[in-house]
Design a protein around this motif. Structure first.
Motif, PDB file in Angstrom:
ATOM      1  N   ASN A  77       0.834  -1.218   0.000  1.00 51.20           N
ATOM      2  CA  ASN A  77       0.000   0.000   0.000  1.00 51.20           C
ATOM      3  C   ASN A  77       0.863   1.260   0.000  1.00 51.20           C
ATOM      4  O   ASN A  77       0.650   2.181   0.781  1.00 51.20           O
ATOM      5  N   GLY A  78       1.874   1.253  -0.846  1.00 51.75           N
ATOM      6  CA  GLY A  78       2.692   2.445  -1.076  1.00 51.75           C
ATOM      7  C   GLY A  78       3.877   2.636  -0.163  1.00 51.75           C
ATOM      8  O   GLY A  78       4.650   3.567  -0.352  1.00 51.75           O
ATOM      9  N   LEU A  79       4.029   1.797   0.861  1.00 48.81           N
ATOM     10  CA  LEU A  79       5.175   1.956   1.754  1.00 48.81           C
ATOM     11  C   LEU A  79       5.960   0.643   1.845  1.00 48.81           C
ATOM     12  O   LEU A  79       5.362  -0.432   1.884  1.00 48.81           O
ATOM     13  N   PRO A  80       7.300   0.731   1.890  1.00 49.03           N
ATOM     14  CA  PRO A  80       8.083  -0.509   1.963  1.00 49.03           C
ATOM     15  C   PRO A  80       8.014  -1.129   3.354  1.00 49.03           C
ATOM     16  O   PRO A  80       8.284  -0.458   4.352  1.00 49.03           O
ATOM     17  N   LEU A 101       9.902  -4.088  -4.228  1.00 43.23           N
ATOM     18  CA  LEU A 101      10.555  -2.916  -3.627  1.00 43.23           C
ATOM     19  C   LEU A 101      11.067  -1.971  -4.703  1.00 43.23           C
ATOM     20  O   LEU A 101      11.764  -2.420  -5.619  1.00 43.23           O
ATOM     21  N   ALA A 167      14.660   1.376  -0.534  1.00 43.11           N
ATOM     22  CA  ALA A 167      13.384   1.584  -1.220  1.00 43.11           C
ATOM     23  C   ALA A 167      12.719   2.863  -0.734  1.00 43.11           C
ATOM     24  O   ALA A 167      11.953   3.491  -1.456  1.00 43.11           O
ATOM     25  N   ALA A 168      13.021   3.257   0.518  1.00 44.13           N
ATOM     26  CA  ALA A 168      12.410   4.465   1.082  1.00 44.13           C
ATOM     27  C   ALA A 168      13.228   5.717   0.775  1.00 44.13           C
ATOM     28  O   ALA A 168      12.700   6.826   0.839  1.00 44.13           O
ATOM     29  N   ALA A 224      11.202   3.723   7.811  1.00 44.56           N
ATOM     30  CA  ALA A 224      10.753   2.474   7.193  1.00 44.56           C
ATOM     31  C   ALA A 224      11.411   1.240   7.808  1.00 44.56           C
ATOM     32  O   ALA A 224      10.847   0.156   7.723  1.00 44.56           O
TER      33      ALA A 224
ATOM     34  N   ASN B  13      13.149  -0.212 -11.849  1.00 46.24           N
ATOM     35  CA  ASN B  13      12.017   0.132 -10.984  1.00 46.24           C
ATOM     36  C   ASN B  13      12.406   1.257 -10.019  1.00 46.24           C
ATOM     37  O   ASN B  13      12.159   1.175  -8.826  1.00 46.24           O
ATOM     38  N   TYR B  26       5.068   9.500   4.307  1.00 50.06           N
ATOM     39  CA  TYR B  26       6.295   9.577   5.113  1.00 50.06           C
ATOM     40  C   TYR B  26       6.218  10.804   6.011  1.00 50.06           C
ATOM     41  O   TYR B  26       5.368  11.676   5.809  1.00 50.06           O
ATOM     42  N   ARG B  30      11.087  13.949   5.121  1.00 50.53           N
ATOM     43  CA  ARG B  30      11.290  13.472   3.752  1.00 50.53           C
ATOM     44  C   ARG B  30      10.818  14.529   2.750  1.00 50.53           C
ATOM     45  O   ARG B  30      11.413  14.709   1.693  1.00 50.53           O
TER      46      ARG B  30
END
Lengths: 278, 147
Positions: A77-80, A101, A167-168, A224, B13, B26, B30
């Motif tokens: 859902n959009g977060l790692p 990721l 990934a973040a 994260a 990716n 976040y 960020r």
């Protein structure tokens, strides 16, 4: 009723899973799976259900299913996050979107190409560097370390190399060659170790165009990190170490010594007769 | 499936610039990262315009007067306010970054005990204080602009 409460009573979940078959596809796409919801299930449980009962061609990494091995890092859902550490109820939705990721290549479906992560990790020499190479090769005893010295780096040694921090990281999103939060944090973990003498050697590696100074403190890596490692803090402390090393302001500290041989052991007290097993 | 097919390069990716703009819910730092870059670029752009406009003075008073009259409209007034705002945000956030990027104000490492917290989260009041100070200053400047 809030959305979160609704999800607790949902009987079915929709998993939108990223699919990519390297021998067939030019780009990835999302595939929907409807699976039954069971209380307490994690995202990994859902993926295992799909693999076992619906589509066995779905590819993802998993091993310990308890947040120790760091295999199941995914974009949920959009977060790692680690799939095994993410209860579906916590997401508060009955539609879960799972992707590989970001900031890594995709090998297949949800399997990221973690080779760049491991290469960066190896590059910073993640082991104790000492000048007494004889002792390192043929150790006579352990090196001494106080609990205070241990706390200097202990937090950063919990890294499981899941790759979620990269990934973040927004810098990793645009710079493929950036060493990344994982390896930079590990560089500090070893530099801060009282047994280590490799600050000079590691400074030469991390004080580069794609090294420690490219971190501009977005802090997303620490947010994260599923193990509470706080790579952002480690990187900022590494910057201070690198700067002090470059400007020759670093206080010279002798590395830990080899533990002295144990003193003669006192004879153990005899076990009283009435506690001894017969 | 032959070996050559399996060894195909992994699919790219990377989030790219879009990852700076939006990458999920976040924390504020960020997005301050992005704001720092955007305001930095804005200030550079203003610097180029400023030097070009002032450079007109060398070409004579007439051209200088014409250039200055060009700037006397509401669009440039708003632009000027945005430049001041960008400068203020960049400077205040920059001071925080200089301190924190050298490990100051972040505190010492802590054993990770669940629920985990991280240094930036523990020091969030610094960002909030900086934000409040910036907002007050921007409001005062806005009042000065309007009145």
């Amino acid at each position: 009723m809030t959305e979160k409460e609704k999800s607790l009573t949902a009987e079915e979940l929709t998993f939108r899973v990223q699919r990519y078959e390297p021998t067939r596809d030019e780009k990835s796409h999302l595939q929907e799976f409807v699976i039954p919801f069971t209380k307490g299930m994690t995202v990994l449980d859902g993926l295992n259900y799909i693999k076992e009962k619906i589509d066995n061609t779905l590819a993802f990494r998993t091993s310990c299913r308890m947040g120790i091995c760091g295999s199941c890092g995914m974009l949920i859902n959009g977060l790692p996050k680690l799939a095994c550490h993410t209860p579906v109820e916590e997401l508060g939705k009955d539609v879960v979107e799972i992707k590989s990721l970001p900031n890594y290549g995709i090998i297949k479906d949800l399997i990221p190409d973690l080779i760049p992560l491991f290469e960066s990790h190896k590059a910073i020499k993640p082991y104790i560097l000492r000048s007494d190479s004889e002792e390192m090769e043929e150790p006579t005893a352990e090196y001494t370390q106080s609990p205070q010295e241990l706390e200097e780096y202990l937090q950063f040694s919990y890294c499981v190399k899941c790759g979620i921090c990269l990934a973040a990281c927004p810098t990793s999103a645009t710079d493929v060659l950036f060493l990344g939060p994982q390896s930079l944090a590990q560089a500090y973990r070893y530099c801060a170790d009282s047994r280590d003498e490799g600050v000079r050697e590691r400074t030469a590696i991390v004080d580069s165009g794609h090294g420690v100074w490219l971190c501009h403190l977005a802090g997303a890596c620490s947010e994260a990190c599923p193990k509470g490692v706080d790579p952002a803090l480690a990187i900022q402390l590494l910057k201070r170490t690198v700067l002090a090393q470059t400007l020759r302001l670093r206080k010279k500290k002798e590395p830990s010594l080899v533990a002295p041989p144990p003193a003669e052991e006192k004879p153990k007290l005899p076990v009283p007769e009435f506690t001894a097993k017969r | 499936m032959n070996v050559a097919e399996v060894k195909k390069k992994p699919l790219k990716n990377y989030l790219g610039i879009w990852g700076w703009v939006w990458a999920g819910r976040y924390n504020v730092e960020r997005y301050l990262y992005t704001l720092q870059r955007v305001t930095g670029l804005g200030i550079i752009l203003y610097g180029i315009l400023h030097l070009t406009a002032n450079g007109m003075r060398i070409s004579g008073e007439g051209l200088w007067e014409d250039t200055m009259s060009l700037f006397e409209n509401p669009v440039f007034a708003v632009g000027e306010y945005l430049v001041i705002a960008a400068f203020l945000i960049h400077a205040l956030n920059g001071l925080r970054l200089i301190l924190q990027q050298l490990g100051y104000t972040l505190g010492a490492p802590k054993p990770p005990i669940y629920p985990y917290s991280h240094a930036l989260q523990r020091r969030r009041p610094i960002v909030l204080a900086m934000g409040a100070l910036g907002a007050i200053l921007l409001l005062l400047i806005l009042i000065d602009f309007v009145v």
